[in-house]
Write an enzyme that holds these catalytic residues in place. Structure first.
Site, mmCIF file in Angstrom:
data_model
loop_
_atom_site.group_PDB
_atom_site.id
_atom_site.type_symbol
_atom_site.label_atom_id
_atom_site.label_comp_id
_atom_site.label_asym_id
_atom_site.label_seq_id
_atom_site.Cartn_x
_atom_site.Cartn_y
_atom_site.Cartn_z
ATOM 1 N N PRO A 274 58.592 -21.269 -1.602
ATOM 2 C CG PRO A 274 56.551 -20.360 -1.477
ATOM 3 C CD PRO A 274 57.146 -20.710 -1.004
ATOM 4 C CB CYS A 275 62.745 -20.660 -4.995
ATOM 5 S SG CYS A 275 62.717 -20.169 -6.659
ATOM 6 C CD GLN A 276 59.063 -16.455 -4.898
ATOM 7 O OE1 GLN A 276 59.947 -16.845 -4.388
ATOM 8 N NE2 GLN A 276 57.932 -15.795 -6.171
#
Length: 423
Positions: free
Chosen positions: A120-122
């Site tokens: 996940p890139c958050q």
């Protein structure tokens, strides 16, 4: 070629590899709704391959339930979708389930070709860091690449493909990327980092991403230059919208509608519009009267003056946001006459203000199907919710977090001869 998909999401990256002729071993994903989407996609590919696509069409028409659809699919295929979080106590169970799939498919560990996927890139995104009080410091998602490396160590694929946001380069002044390189090298892999733009892969969306290609350090591959790819054919965003039935806010059907017209060249060549006649998830959000007034101003400004709206220029009665300094472009039309749209992100699940339809007579934000097309998902893709009925919020979130399948397909194609040279 075969692959393991980690942090699979809704399967955009995977679907591109399947289209290029690769075979998935497993998909690992923690989000339950996305796992149902993956299972439904497994069903689609199986039924298509066994010339039984009529069953899938019956599902899109709402003639059979999801449970009935899955009843046509071998259990071992459905169980190849693993709904567990990567890391901690889950890893041993995930490894056991992957090993079961390897046994069923008669693949030994030393014959795994690829691991694909990206955490996940958050925690790496510039927007995510800006919205976080401490710039995402201490967020456990910063270190999911360590888990990725552990799977490399366990399964020793010949190569891997790691996708993430452009902010990975700048997160903690580049420390994370440097640490990744050192860790991957420690596990026996060299890497090359590419900065790519989805629109160069014939995706009609402005989406910059990092693609890391890794390979075992016992061979030297001749890698394609992904940054040199230029596949855009001169198409415009209107190609993605004009064959869909016009809707007003709050109108549409989840399952199913008829198309308004035949597909154009881009829809056919990209594979977005397939031979299936069932159009699903073309449902417009309801909007307040105030939002619709703003939408008309936004669309008029662009269509008649080629200008974007600055929030502060709205009439005072329409300005209800207290923050007038940041995100002044929070209302934005998806311009039909441009070669690509703005980036589709998961925030679209919260509201559609940044994705307003360019037809002023429809006066609404994009539907799930329109957003999926911007990401280059085929129309046969059905985005599931946890319950039987599709969830618009879950679908938008899955779409916004996905890798465009068309970009994944082009990457998979050019990597194939590299992999074949070492098998």
């Amino acid at each position: 070629m075969n692959y393991i998909d980690l942090f699979a999401g809704a399967g955009g990256l995977s679907d591109g590899f399947i289209r290029a002729g690769y075979e998935p071993i497993v998909h690992v994903e923690m989000d339950e709704a996305a796992c149902y989407t993956l299972k439904t996609r497994v069903a689609y590919h199986y039924l298509k391959a066994t010339e039984n696509i009529g069953v899938y069409r019956a599902y899109l028409r709402n003639d059979i339930t999801r449970e009935q659809l899955y009843g046509y699919i071998p259990r071992d295929l459905l169980s190849s979708v693993i709904n567990l979080p990567i890391g901690g106590e889950s890893n041993s169970k995930i490894h056991s389930l992957i090993d079961d799939q390897l046994d069923q498919k008669n693949i030994s560990k030393k014959d795994v070709d690829l691991i694909i996927g990206g955490p996940p890139c958050q925690a790496y995104s510039v927007v995510g860091r800006a919205r976080s009080e401490n710039g995402m410091k201490g967020d456990p998602r910063n270190y999911l690449y360590v888990q990725y490396a552990r799977y490399l160590e366990t399964y020793q694929p010949k190569m891997f493909v790691f996708e993430n946001v452009l902010g990975l380069k700048s997160a903690q002044k580049g420390i994370f990327l440097s640490n990744m390189e050192r860790l991957f090298e420690k596990k026996g892999y060299k890497i090359e980092v590419f900065t790519v733009e989805a629109n160069n892969f014939n995706v009609l969306q402005n989406r910059k991403r990092i693609i890391i290609i890794g390979w075992k350090d016992d061979f030297v591959p001749t890698l394609p230059d992904l940054e040199a790819v230029r596949l855009n054919q001169g198409d415009h965003v209107e190609s993605l919208l004009k064959d869909l039935p016009p809707l007003n806010a709050g109108e549409g059907k989840d399952k199913y509608m008829d198309y308004a017209r035949l597909p154009d060249k881009y829809l056919r060549s990209s594979g977005i519009r397939e031979r299936l006649r069932e159009l699903t998830q073309h449902v417009a959000r309801p909007h307040t009267q105030q939002d619709k007034e703003i939408y008309k101003i936004v669309v008029d400004k662009w269509n008649n003056h080629s200008e974007r709206l600055d929030y502060n220029s709205l009439p005072e009665k329409l300005k209800t946001h207290s923050n007038r300094d940041a995100f002044v472009d929070r209302f934005k039309v998806v311009a039909a006459n441009c070669p690509y749209s703005q980036t589709v992100v998961a925030h679209i699940a919260k509201d559609g203000h940044y994705y307003i339809h360019p037809d002023i007579t429809q006066n609404r934000s994009l539907t799930v199907r329109e957003a999926a097309r911007l990401q280059s998902f085929p129309d046969s893709y059905y985005f599931e919710g946890v319950k039987e009925k599709g969830s618009r919020t879950a679908a938008f979130k899955q779409i916004g977090n996905a890798v465009p399948p068309l970009m994944a397909y082009e990457i998979a194609k050019v990597l194939k001869p590299v992999l074949e040279s070492v098998t």
